[in-house]
Design an enzyme around this catalytic site. Structure first.
Site, short mmCIF file in Angstrom:
data_model
loop_
_atom_site.label_atom_id
_atom_site.label_comp_id
_atom_site.label_asym_id
_atom_site.label_seq_id
_atom_site.Cartn_x
_atom_site.Cartn_y
_atom_site.Cartn_z
N SER A 30 1.35 -1.06 0.02
CA SER A 30 -0.12 -0.20 -0.04
C SER A 30 0.78 0.76 0.21
O SER A 30 0.04 2.54 -0.49
CB SER A 30 -0.90 0.31 0.67
OG SER A 30 -0.14 -0.22 2.29
N LYS A 54 0.41 4.81 6.89
CA LYS A 54 -0.51 5.53 6.26
C LYS A 54 -0.14 7.34 6.61
O LYS A 54 1.04 7.22 7.19
CB LYS A 54 -1.72 5.53 6.39
CG LYS A 54 -1.88 4.28 5.58
CD LYS A 54 -2.55 3.42 4.73
CE LYS A 54 -3.00 2.22 4.28
NZ LYS A 54 -1.80 0.88 4.87
#
Lengths: 152, 437
Positions: free
Chosen positions: A67, A104
């Site tokens: 990701s 993230k």
């Protein structure tokens, strides 16, 4: 002292004691006569000194999945996370979200609408939306990433 | 002026560092071998779970996993508390770690600072607890007072009442009297439960009852060094030297065996491992010990089996912290007390007469400088390897189990201890670091 039995059998390595990679900054000359550069020698470089700014607040996290490849965080990479760093919009963070850890980029631009976003760095992944119903605990800022590149 | 820093529900809090989902939930940590509850979160205490509750009884009372249970993970607790203590060390002029979860700061260097700074000691403490929480996720309490005994009392107040914001400063005499008045005598640091009973019989119920007796009464009636010292400390007279507290007076490594041990070889091997652990602990705190003592015990709950308990000790000519020497001594002790035909349940090694390693008074008959130097270098190498590659990577021959077909012999020792609910060693093993998606 009910809960505090004396420490029994604890072995541990603090980050400060941890094995340090020392890169020779200056190669000494062969023994025999004094090195003319002796006065200019420095301490060897130390990766901990360069990357671990707050040893007590830092820990390692292993990246799983794709990701964050857009920011150079690949599957298997080891990140250093620092809990003492101030967190602001745009930082790469480690967060505990609904029972699992994730790395993230923090996006607080939607804060006024009552939610935050955790942005992946890969078009195949969707942002994680965090609102008041989510369990969301920031666990530190990612301060560096480490990878063994011998496999390439 | 002294400050004591104390981790709140230390082991449980360590388990929560990488499990923030467990904050606010009942959590307990079990003793070595998963025998009984040794640490409880406030929520677990509120459910009436007492320290020492056997695990099987806990399971009976809470069959539906209402409580999160952990086996002890001393490797994790050691690392997390090291981080906490390191932060305190950086924040105070002098610091002594007292145990795994508490340490004292001597703030006397700070006394000479301007009055404005002095009165902000409370803020210093509050800021420090807040920073420690942020950096390590360990909740700590700080007590500040003019003596260590009063500081310890202050830390209890800091823990008990949220209003103190994790830091209680007993600054004025009025505050001191108020604190003493509400403090039960048996809670006072240095007064054991048995001694408290004696004082209670004399009509002393609170710390204030004790402290307000006259000096002459205390001397005449109690005639006990520790009691007189404590009386002074409660009255604001600083008299416990730091050196008395920084190093432990004895070190014990003991365990209950998961099953029972009947043969000499297995018992001797376990005891060798306990002895090696003691030596390692001595070296870690840069001390040497004069006396090595070994105890062995059968299972008292098995009334159907014959019971036996014994202890042997040996005083060394020269104090030591050498693994080899302590293991050999412990082995000799074991051989003296081992009796065939019993089922042993528990054994341990205690090293006593501890002094700083630097000041070995060499007995000139026994002391062999060359041999001493060799053993020292061997131990240093041993410690280094075991630190880098994990504990018990290298052990003495006598620490190895000789079970046929046994793999990685050192592992047998570790595997023989039950720890069904152990958390990962998040910060001390590469294989255990947390993973994030």
């Amino acid at each position: 002292m009910k809960d505090n039995k004396p420490m029994d059998g604890a072995e541990y390595i603090t980050l400060e004691d941890a094995k340090r990679l020392k890169l020779p900054y200056f190669e000494g000359l062969a023994a025999g006569f004094p090195s003319p550069a002796g006065d200019y020698q420095h301490e060897s470089l130390d990766l901990n000194e360069k990357f671990v700014h707050h040893p007590e607040a830092s820990y390692f996290v292993r990246i799983r999945g794709e990701s964050m490849v857009g920011l150079g965080l690949f599957d298997g990479d080891i990140c250093l996370a620092d809990r003492s760093e101030e967190i602001s919009d745009g930082n790469i963070v480690v967060a505990f979200v609904n029972g699992g850890l994730t790395v993230k980029t923090l996006d607080t631009s939607t804060k006024d609408q009552g939610y935050l976003r955790l942005m992946p760095a890969n078009p195949d992944f969707k942002p994680i939306i965090i609102d008041a119903n989510d369990q969301f605990i920031i666990q530190g800022k990612v301060t560096s990433v480490h990878r063994d590149t011998r496999k390439y | 002026m002294y400050a004591i820093i104390d981790c709140d529900n230390c082991y449980v809090s360590c388990e929560r560092v990488f499990r923030p989902d467990l904050n606010g939930k009942p959590v307990v940590v079990l003793s070595n071998n998963d025998g009984c509850v040794v640490a409880r979160s406030n929520e677990a205490k509120a459910l009436g779970i007492k320290a020492g509750l056997p695990y099987y009884q806990l399971k009976e009372r809470f069959p539906n996993n209402e409580i999160t249970v952990f086996s002890s993970n001393y490797e994790l607790y050691g690392d997390i508390t090291d981080r906490v203590m390191s932060l305190v060390r950086k924040a105070a002029p002098t610091f002594y770690r007292y145990s795994i979860d508490e340490g004292f700061c001597d703030l006397s260097g700070m006394d000479s600072f301007p009055a404005a700074f002095h009165s902000s000691l409370k803020k210093w403490g509050e800021d420090l607890t807040a920073y420690i929480w942020k950096a390590t996720r360990m909740p700590v309490s700080i007590g500040i007072a003019s003596t260590k005994t009063l500081a310890k009392m202050a830390s209890h107040y800091a823990k008990k009442y949220k209003g103190y914001n994790h830091c209680c400063f007993i600054e004025t005499d009025e505050q001191r009297i108020k604190a003493l008045e509400k403090y039960e005598i048996e809670e006072v640091w240095g007064i054991g439960r048995r001694y408290a009973a004696r004082l209670q019989a004399l009509g002393i119920k609170t710390a204030l009852d004790f402290a307000s007796h006259a000096d002459t009464w205390v001397r005449a009636t109690l005639n006990n060094v520790v009691a007189i010292r404590t009386w002074k400390e409660l009255n604001g007279i600083d008299c416990i030297p730091m050196e008395d507290m920084s190093k432990r007076k004895s070190i014990c490594t003991s365990r209950s065996f998961p099953g029972m041990v009947t043969d000499m070889d297995a018992l001797r091997t376990s005891i060798s491992n306990f002895a090696a652990r003691c030596a390692e602990k001595l070296r870690k705190q840069e001390s040497v010990a004069q006396t090595v003592s070994v105890f062995i015990d059968t299972n008292h709950f098995r009334e159907d089996l014959p019971q036996y308990w014994n202890m042997a000790e040996e005083r060394l000519l020269t104090p030591t912290n050498s693994t080899q020497q302590i293991v050999q001594t412990a082995t000799r002790c074991t051989e003296r007390i081992f009796r065939q035909g019993y089922h042993y349940k528990r054994a341990g090694v205690i090293v006593m007469g501890i002094s700083p390693a630097g000041s070995i008074q060499t007995n000139f008959i026994d002391y062999d400088a060359e041999r001493h130097e060799k053993m020292k270098r061997l131990d240093e190498a041993l410690d280094k390897i075991n630190r880098e590659y994990g504990s018990e990577t290298i052990v003495l021959g006598s620490q190895q189990y000789t079970k046929p077909g046994g793999k990685g012999k050192a592992d047998v020792f570790k595997d023989s201890i039950k720890h069904d609910f152990r958390s990962p060693c998040y910060t001390t093993r590469w294989s255990d670091i947390p993973e994030a998606t």
